[in-house]
Design a protein around this motif. Structure first.
Motif, PDB file in Angstrom:
ATOM      1  N   TYR A   9       0.813  -1.217   0.000  1.00 47.29           N
ATOM      2  CA  TYR A   9       0.000   0.000   0.000  1.00 47.29           C
ATOM      3  C   TYR A   9       0.846   1.266   0.000  1.00 47.29           C
ATOM      4  O   TYR A   9       0.383   2.323  -0.432  1.00 47.29           O
ATOM      5  CB  TYR A   9      -0.943  -0.001   1.207  1.00 47.29           C
ATOM      6  N   TYR A  10       2.067   1.176   0.484  1.00 46.83           N
ATOM      7  CA  TYR A  10       2.906   2.366   0.500  1.00 46.83           C
ATOM      8  C   TYR A  10       3.302   2.813  -0.899  1.00 46.83           C
ATOM      9  O   TYR A  10       3.735   3.951  -1.109  1.00 46.83           O
ATOM     10  CB  TYR A  10       4.166   2.125   1.352  1.00 46.83           C
ATOM     11  N   ARG A  11       3.130   1.946  -1.892  1.00 46.33           N
ATOM     12  CA  ARG A  11       3.473   2.286  -3.278  1.00 46.33           C
ATOM     13  C   ARG A  11       2.271   2.849  -4.037  1.00 46.33           C
ATOM     14  O   ARG A  11       2.412   3.277  -5.190  1.00 46.33           O
ATOM     15  CB  ARG A  11       4.010   1.052  -3.990  1.00 46.33           C
ATOM     16  N   GLU A  19      -9.642   2.625  -3.253  1.00 39.37           N
ATOM     17  CA  GLU A  19     -10.273   1.797  -4.290  1.00 39.37           C
ATOM     18  C   GLU A  19     -10.013   0.320  -4.041  1.00 39.37           C
ATOM     19  O   GLU A  19     -10.909  -0.522  -4.210  1.00 39.37           O
ATOM     20  CB  GLU A  19      -9.734   2.213  -5.664  1.00 39.37           C
ATOM     21  N   GLN A  20      -8.786  -0.014  -3.648  1.00 44.35           N
ATOM     22  CA  GLN A  20      -8.454  -1.409  -3.370  1.00 44.35           C
ATOM     23  C   GLN A  20      -9.269  -1.959  -2.195  1.00 44.35           C
ATOM     24  O   GLN A  20      -9.685  -3.123  -2.201  1.00 44.35           O
ATOM     25  CB  GLN A  20      -6.964  -1.539  -3.051  1.00 44.35           C
ATOM     26  N   LEU A  21      -9.502  -1.113  -1.188  1.00 43.07           N
ATOM     27  CA  LEU A  21     -10.200  -1.554   0.015  1.00 43.07           C
ATOM     28  C   LEU A  21     -11.688  -1.221  -0.014  1.00 43.07           C
ATOM     29  O   LEU A  21     -12.386  -1.424   0.973  1.00 43.07           O
ATOM     30  CB  LEU A  21      -9.557  -0.912   1.251  1.00 43.07           C
ATOM     31  N   ARG A  22     -12.147  -0.696  -1.154  1.00 47.01           N
ATOM     32  CA  ARG A  22     -13.557  -0.321  -1.319  1.00 47.01           C
ATOM     33  C   ARG A  22     -14.018   0.561  -0.167  1.00 47.01           C
ATOM     34  O   ARG A  22     -14.986   0.275   0.531  1.00 47.01           O
ATOM     35  CB  ARG A  22     -14.419  -1.575  -1.435  1.00 47.01           C
ATOM     36  N   VAL A 138     -11.756  -2.588  11.182  1.00 42.92           N
ATOM     37  CA  VAL A 138     -11.714  -3.492  10.021  1.00 42.92           C
ATOM     38  C   VAL A 138     -10.971  -2.822   8.879  1.00 42.92           C
ATOM     39  O   VAL A 138     -10.708  -1.611   8.898  1.00 42.92           O
ATOM     40  CB  VAL A 138     -13.141  -3.877   9.564  1.00 42.92           C
ATOM     41  N   LEU A 139     -10.635  -3.602   7.863  1.00 47.11           N
ATOM     42  CA  LEU A 139     -10.005  -3.068   6.657  1.00 47.11           C
ATOM     43  C   LEU A 139     -10.885  -1.974   6.049  1.00 47.11           C
ATOM     44  O   LEU A 139     -12.092  -2.162   5.894  1.00 47.11           O
ATOM     45  CB  LEU A 139      -9.803  -4.178   5.628  1.00 47.11           C
ATOM     46  N   GLY A 140     -10.258  -0.855   5.699  1.00 54.21           N
ATOM     47  CA  GLY A 140     -10.992   0.241   5.073  1.00 54.21           C
ATOM     48  C   GLY A 140     -11.491   1.283   6.040  1.00 54.21           C
ATOM     49  O   GLY A 140     -11.920   2.366   5.614  1.00 54.21           O
ATOM     50  N   ASP A 141     -11.468   1.006   7.341  1.00 55.10           N
ATOM     51  CA  ASP A 141     -11.845   2.022   8.325  1.00 55.10           C
ATOM     52  C   ASP A 141     -10.890   3.205   8.231  1.00 55.10           C
ATOM     53  O   ASP A 141      -9.700   3.038   7.952  1.00 55.10           O
ATOM     54  CB  ASP A 141     -11.780   1.442   9.740  1.00 55.10           C
ATOM     55  N   MET A 211      -6.080   5.119   6.742  1.00 51.48           N
ATOM     56  CA  MET A 211      -6.989   4.022   6.396  1.00 51.48           C
ATOM     57  C   MET A 211      -6.381   2.704   6.837  1.00 51.48           C
ATOM     58  O   MET A 211      -5.205   2.432   6.592  1.00 51.48           O
ATOM     59  CB  MET A 211      -7.259   4.001   4.885  1.00 51.48           C
ATOM     60  N   VAL A 212      -7.184   1.882   7.476  1.00 44.77           N
ATOM     61  CA  VAL A 212      -6.714   0.591   7.987  1.00 44.77           C
ATOM     62  C   VAL A 212      -6.390  -0.329   6.813  1.00 44.77           C
ATOM     63  O   VAL A 212      -7.241  -0.623   5.982  1.00 44.77           O
ATOM     64  CB  VAL A 212      -7.773  -0.064   8.893  1.00 44.77           C
ATOM     65  N   ILE A 213      -5.136  -0.797   6.774  1.00 43.51           N
ATOM     66  CA  ILE A 213      -4.717  -1.717   5.709  1.00 43.51           C
ATOM     67  C   ILE A 213      -4.416  -3.114   6.250  1.00 43.51           C
ATOM     68  O   ILE A 213      -4.236  -4.059   5.480  1.00 43.51           O
ATOM     69  CB  ILE A 213      -3.476  -1.178   4.977  1.00 43.51           C
ATOM     70  N   ALA A 214      -4.349  -3.248   7.574  1.00 40.32           N
ATOM     71  CA  ALA A 214      -4.119  -4.568   8.176  1.00 40.32           C
ATOM     72  C   ALA A 214      -4.576  -4.521   9.630  1.00 40.32           C
ATOM     73  O   ALA A 214      -4.400  -3.508  10.316  1.00 40.32           O
ATOM     74  CB  ALA A 214      -2.653  -4.970   8.090  1.00 40.32           C
ATOM     75  N   THR A 215      -5.155  -5.616  10.083  1.00 42.49           N
ATOM     76  CA  THR A 215      -5.607  -5.717  11.470  1.00 42.49           C
ATOM     77  C   THR A 215      -5.096  -7.011  12.095  1.00 42.49           C
ATOM     78  O   THR A 215      -4.721  -7.958  11.397  1.00 42.49           O
ATOM     79  CB  THR A 215      -7.149  -5.707  11.555  1.00 42.49           C
ATOM     80  N   GLY A 216      -5.091  -7.035  13.426  1.00 44.52           N
ATOM     81  CA  GLY A 216      -4.785  -8.258  14.154  1.00 44.52           C
ATOM     82  C   GLY A 216      -3.473  -8.910  13.765  1.00 44.52           C
ATOM     83  O   GLY A 216      -2.431  -8.266  13.661  1.00 44.52           O
ATOM     84  N   MET A 217      -3.523 -10.202  13.509  1.00 47.82           N
ATOM     85  CA  MET A 217      -2.333 -10.974  13.189  1.00 47.82           C
ATOM     86  C   MET A 217      -1.774 -10.663  11.805  1.00 47.82           C
ATOM     87  O   MET A 217      -0.691 -11.128  11.451  1.00 47.82           O
ATOM     88  CB  MET A 217      -2.627 -12.473  13.308  1.00 47.82           C
ATOM     89  N   HIS A 218      -2.490  -9.863  10.994  1.00 43.46           N
ATOM     90  CA  HIS A 218      -2.001  -9.481   9.675  1.00 43.46           C
ATOM     91  C   HIS A 218      -1.151  -8.213   9.729  1.00 43.46           C
ATOM     92  O   HIS A 218      -0.563  -7.828   8.710  1.00 43.46           O
ATOM     93  CB  HIS A 218      -3.175  -9.272   8.711  1.00 43.46           C
TER      94      HIS A 218
END
Length: 241
Positions: A9-11, A19-22, A138-141, A211-218
């Motif tokens: 995502y940094y790129r 757009e990727q995370l809707r 969650v992702l996208g928040d 924007m959240v790109i990863a949560t928890g163990m990810h």
């Protein structure tokens, strides 16, 4: 989003990340956030396994090496060789103790990582800034962070005002890391991804929306937690000999 995709995502530009995370700079709706939470789970660090300390210690005696030592010690006692029996018992206990402390260190590391997590965070839901339990991210928040806050998940910076974070827990850098919005060309190491902020770090200065790109163990912190739990115990020197 059918699967948990891990992208560079940094790129990407901030708009492309949305757009990727809707998602969008206005965040998600409560309904969509609930759906994604059911799909991907809570924003927490999970333990692969957990057992009582006494169980961990006793399990060390299942080792063939320790069993041989115990049998040899019992045989020495049968031959009335108390000195040899005592030495063998001490070696068995020392070997078990080393194995226990090796495993306990991994457990302690996970507990220390869990202490870096923040219980609450500020997030845009239905277009309004709300204070929620960080486990529900969650992702996208879209999360709002400011000086003194702990970062509740891995975020791609959408906008910032003099933002810098303390990344020592992840990168070992003692000085705050200055953040920006624009994308980064090419592959760069974790410490140079200055348009990202990471779970477990703290905001040193400024404010930002991310924007959240990863949560928890990810998350990057979750990756460390996973590695610590998956580390295999190395054979002790005494056992090798």
């Amino acid at each position: 989003m059918d699967s948990y995709k891990r992208l560079n995502y940094y790129r990407l530009r901030a708009q492309e990340v949305g757009e990727q995370l809707r998602s969008s700079p206005a965040g998600l709706t409560a309904v969509e956030a609930r759906h994604r939470s059911e799909q991907h789970g809570l924003n927490t660090l999970r333990r692969v396994h957990h057992e009582l300390r006494i169980t961990t210690f006793l399990r060390q005696f299942k080792s063939l090496f320790v069993v041989i030592l115990l049998i040899s010690s019992a045989f020495a006692i049968y031959l009335h060789d108390g000195k040899t029996a005592t030495i063998l018992l001490l070696i068995a206990l020392m070997n078990a103790a080393v194995g226990y402390f090796q495993e306990h260190k991994a457990e302690t590391l996970l507990e220390n990582l869990e202490q870096l997590l923040v219980p609450r965070c500020k997030v845009l839901r239905d277009g309004k800034l709300q204070d929620i339990d960080s486990t529900n991210l969650v992702l996208g928040d879209v999360v709002y962070i400011e000086s003194g806050d702990s970062v509740p998940a891995d975020l791609r910076v959408l906008d910032e005002a003099e933002l810098s974070t303390n990344d020592f827990a992840l990168t070992g850098e003692s000085d705050p890391s200055r953040k920006f919005v624009h994308p980064i060309d090419g592959e760069v190491p974790l410490g140079n991804r200055h348009n990202l902020v990471f779970m477990g770090t703290t905001v040193a200065t400024g404010t930002a929306h991310g924007m959240v790109i990863a949560t928890g163990m990810h998350t990057e912190l979750g990756r460390i937690a996973s590695l610590s739990q998956g580390t295999k115990t190395m054979p002790r020197p005494c056992k090798k000999k």
